[in-house]
Design an enzyme around this catalytic site. Structure first.
Site, PDB file in Angstrom:
ATOM      1  N   HIS A 196       0.846  -1.010  -0.278  1.00  0.00           N
ATOM      2  CA  HIS A 196      -0.217   0.363   0.059  1.00  0.00           C
ATOM      3  C   HIS A 196       0.922   1.144  -0.298  1.00  0.00           C
ATOM      4  O   HIS A 196       0.451   2.612  -0.666  1.00  0.00           O
ATOM      5  CB  HIS A 196      -0.963  -0.031   1.361  1.00  0.00           C
ATOM      6  N   GLU A 197       1.772   1.315   1.110  1.00  0.00           N
ATOM      7  CA  GLU A 197       2.381   2.259   1.445  1.00  0.00           C
ATOM      8  C   GLU A 197       3.518   2.422  -0.220  1.00  0.00           C
ATOM      9  O   GLU A 197       3.492   3.959  -0.644  1.00  0.00           O
ATOM     10  CB  GLU A 197       3.355   2.483   2.118  1.00  0.00           C
ATOM     11  N   HIS A 242       2.058   4.594  -3.144  1.00  0.00           N
ATOM     12  CA  HIS A 242       1.625   6.103  -2.982  1.00  0.00           C
ATOM     13  C   HIS A 242       3.519   6.484  -3.072  1.00  0.00           C
ATOM     14  O   HIS A 242       3.795   7.678  -3.740  1.00  0.00           O
ATOM     15  CB  HIS A 242       1.778   6.777  -1.326  1.00  0.00           C
ATOM     16  N   HIS A 278       3.735   6.066  -6.870  1.00  0.00           N
ATOM     17  CA  HIS A 278       2.974   7.886  -7.199  1.00  0.00           C
ATOM     18  C   HIS A 278       3.490   9.263  -7.216  1.00  0.00           C
ATOM     19  O   HIS A 278       3.391   9.850  -8.250  1.00  0.00           O
ATOM     20  CB  HIS A 278       1.720   7.235  -6.445  1.00  0.00           C
TER      21      HIS A 278
END
Length: 528
Positions: free
Chosen positions: A310-311, A314, A317
């Site tokens: 998940h992290e 980010h 991104h």
């Protein structure tokens, strides 16, 4: 321009001064609320049965309760924790009322109907009306399943505690966990030996290399560059474009470190006119993983592994964004879009075709059995409707609080919305909203997580479910969604990726259909 205007740049001097004063006041109130929302409550020891004292921190003649003890098997401990931790604090109630009043005043001053209208401009949802219709529609579509989930929990409570079998809000997290464990036996320690940190990082490296042509390379830091010796520096390198940016991995537990998994930007990417080059992004990934031991590397539970993915969503991104200004690079975009790349990574983290590339037993080298992965995926759907319904209730509360002022106290609103959007009874003399610290950072945007999950689900199913390692889709995803940060309207990015403009109904259907057993296999069969 929009960012300046929501802060009052276009107002005359007198009103602009008023806007600045409101901003300052809001900062103070926000800080006061955040600090207060995490403070423990205490009660005289004599009030609590003696055999339960050991569950709580002792403080002289008082007992201190600093959380909800939601995972404790003892019903009474959960109930005591719930009633004491959520007991209303008069000063904090006043602080919250004042905070909401100030936010409303600020929004009116800069020309909006309510704080929610101001906060939602520029998001995917755009207006509070859209958010409320999304939440209402989701509630309606889930109602049968939610009732079914609560019935299963209720039956389980009767089985565990026949004398006191009414289902209460403090039972939900515990009983849904019991039901998952009973049905699927997903003991984390069975999975951990297959999920060493090294293997998971290798898995991420393979995934990014196949999707985007990007590698994560260990880089030697210069003297004084790191804040702790166990931080690792990674260079993100593209096969043709070269260096894209740096990620500092601060993965291990430390006593002074906040207990929170997060990603944050040290330096945003942007185009530099002076040098004619792109300023490379630098970010930190912060987790709280156990240290390796003499006999074993750091082993992750499935939850830790998903958080890592998940992290890292980010972080990528931020790395793959190529924007003109750093103000809108990477994750600096609409809140209801910002979680899409990270949630999408959770789908990769639970797909066997991805996992089988890296999950190996750290001693024997045996691959993680496919049956264990499918059990894990199915277990997440147990009580899934009730879990979503709880999120809907929080999101509705957040919307109402930030809408036009009501003639009710925040607690009366809570009671009414809990009845309407959750279904488990309100407990008198509690004020859950005073522990809802997300009201500060996510004011009027708490719905974002649900909407981001809906978008991520649609992107996964339409673009990656048939082949999660498809380079063409990876390139399209980078081009249409990751590259723009907040510099392009979020709905246009979603439209570019899905090649159609989804409706609110589509979002709702995406979330509801996730709860169907073997949904992904069904999709693949029907399409192949």
């Amino acid at each position: 321009m929009f960012d300046f205007e929501i802060s009052g740049i276009h107002l005359d001097d007198k009103l602009r001064k008023e806007a600045v004063a409101l901003h300052v006041k809001l900062l103070d109130l926000s800080n006061e609320f955040l600090v207060g929302s995490h403070m423990p409550n205490r009660i005289a020891r004599s009030v609590i049965p003696e055999h339960l004292h050991l569950h709580f921190a002792n403080e002289g003649s008082f007992i201190q309760v600093s959380g909800l003890h939601a995972d404790t098997p003892d019903d009474l401990v959960r109930e005591i924790a719930y009633r004491i931790y959520l007991y209303p604090n008069a000063d904090l109630l006043k602080c919250l009322e004042e905070l909401l009043k100030c936010r409303y005043k600020m929004a009116k001053l800069v020309g909006y109907e309510s704080f929610a209208h101001r906060a939602l401009k520029g998001t995917m949802a755009k207006t509070p009306e859209t958010v409320m219709s999304f939440l209402q529609m989701l509630t309606d579509k889930l109602s049968d399943r939610t009732a079914q989930d609560f019935k299963m929990m209720s039956d389980m409570k009767k089985k565990l505690n026949p004398r006191n079998s009414e289902l209460m809000p403090w039972d939900h997290p515990f009983l849904s966990g019991v039901l998952r464990a009973e049905r699927y036996n997903i003991e984390p320690s069975l999975y951990s030996p297959y999920l060493s940190l090294g293997a998971c990082m290798e898995g991420l490296n393979n995934l990014f290399s196949q999707l985007y042509g990007v590698s994560l390379m260990s880089e030697h830091p210069s003297a004084g560059e790191l804040w702790s010796e166990d931080v690792r520096k990674l260079a993100v390198v593209h096969e043709k474009e070269g260096l894209l940016g740096y990620i500092y991995c601060d993965f291990f537990q430390r006593s002074e470190k906040p207990h929170q998994d997060c990603h944050f930007t040290i330096r945003g990417g942007r185009w530099c006119r002076k040098t004619g080059q792109y300023q490379l992004p630098v970010v930190v990934l912060m987790l709280s993983l156990p240290h390796p031991t003499k006999s074993a590397p750091t082993l992750l539970t499935p939850g830790m592994m998903e958080n890592l993915f998940h992290e890292m969503g980010h972080a990528m991104h931020s790395m793959l964004g190529r924007t003109r200004y750093q103000h809108v690079t990477g994750t600096r975009c609409a809140t209801d879009f910002a979680e899409v790349p990270s949630i999408l990574m959770e789908y990769f983290a639970t797909d066997y075709r991805v996992i089988s590339q890296f999950a190996r037993h750290y001693e024997t080298g045996q691959p993680l059995p496919e049956s264990m992965v499918s059990r894990l995926c199915e277990s997440k759907k147990v009580c899934g409707a009730a879990d979503i319904q709880l999120q809907i209730f929080y999101a509705v509360l957040d919307q109402i609080y930030h809408g036009k002022p009501q003639n009710h106290s925040t607690t009366e609103i809570l009671k009414e919305m809990q009845q309407k959007f959750y279904g488990l009874p309100y407990t008198s003399n509690t004020a859950w909203q005073l522990r809802f610290s997300h009201l500060i950072g996510y004011g009027a945007k708490y719905y974002s997580y649900l909407m981001s999950r809906a978008v991520a689900s649609m992107v996964w199913r339409q673009c990656f479910v048939q082949d999660p390692l498809n380079r063409d889709m990876g390139e399209r995803y980078r081009r249409e969604m990751l590259a723009h940060g907040g510099a392009k309207e979020p709905m246009l990015m979603v439209e570019g990726m899905l090649q159609r403009r989804p409706s609110i109904e589509d979002f709702v259907d995406a979330l509801v259909s996730e709860l169907n057993p073997n949904f992904e296999t069904f999709i693949m069969d029907s399409e192949s």
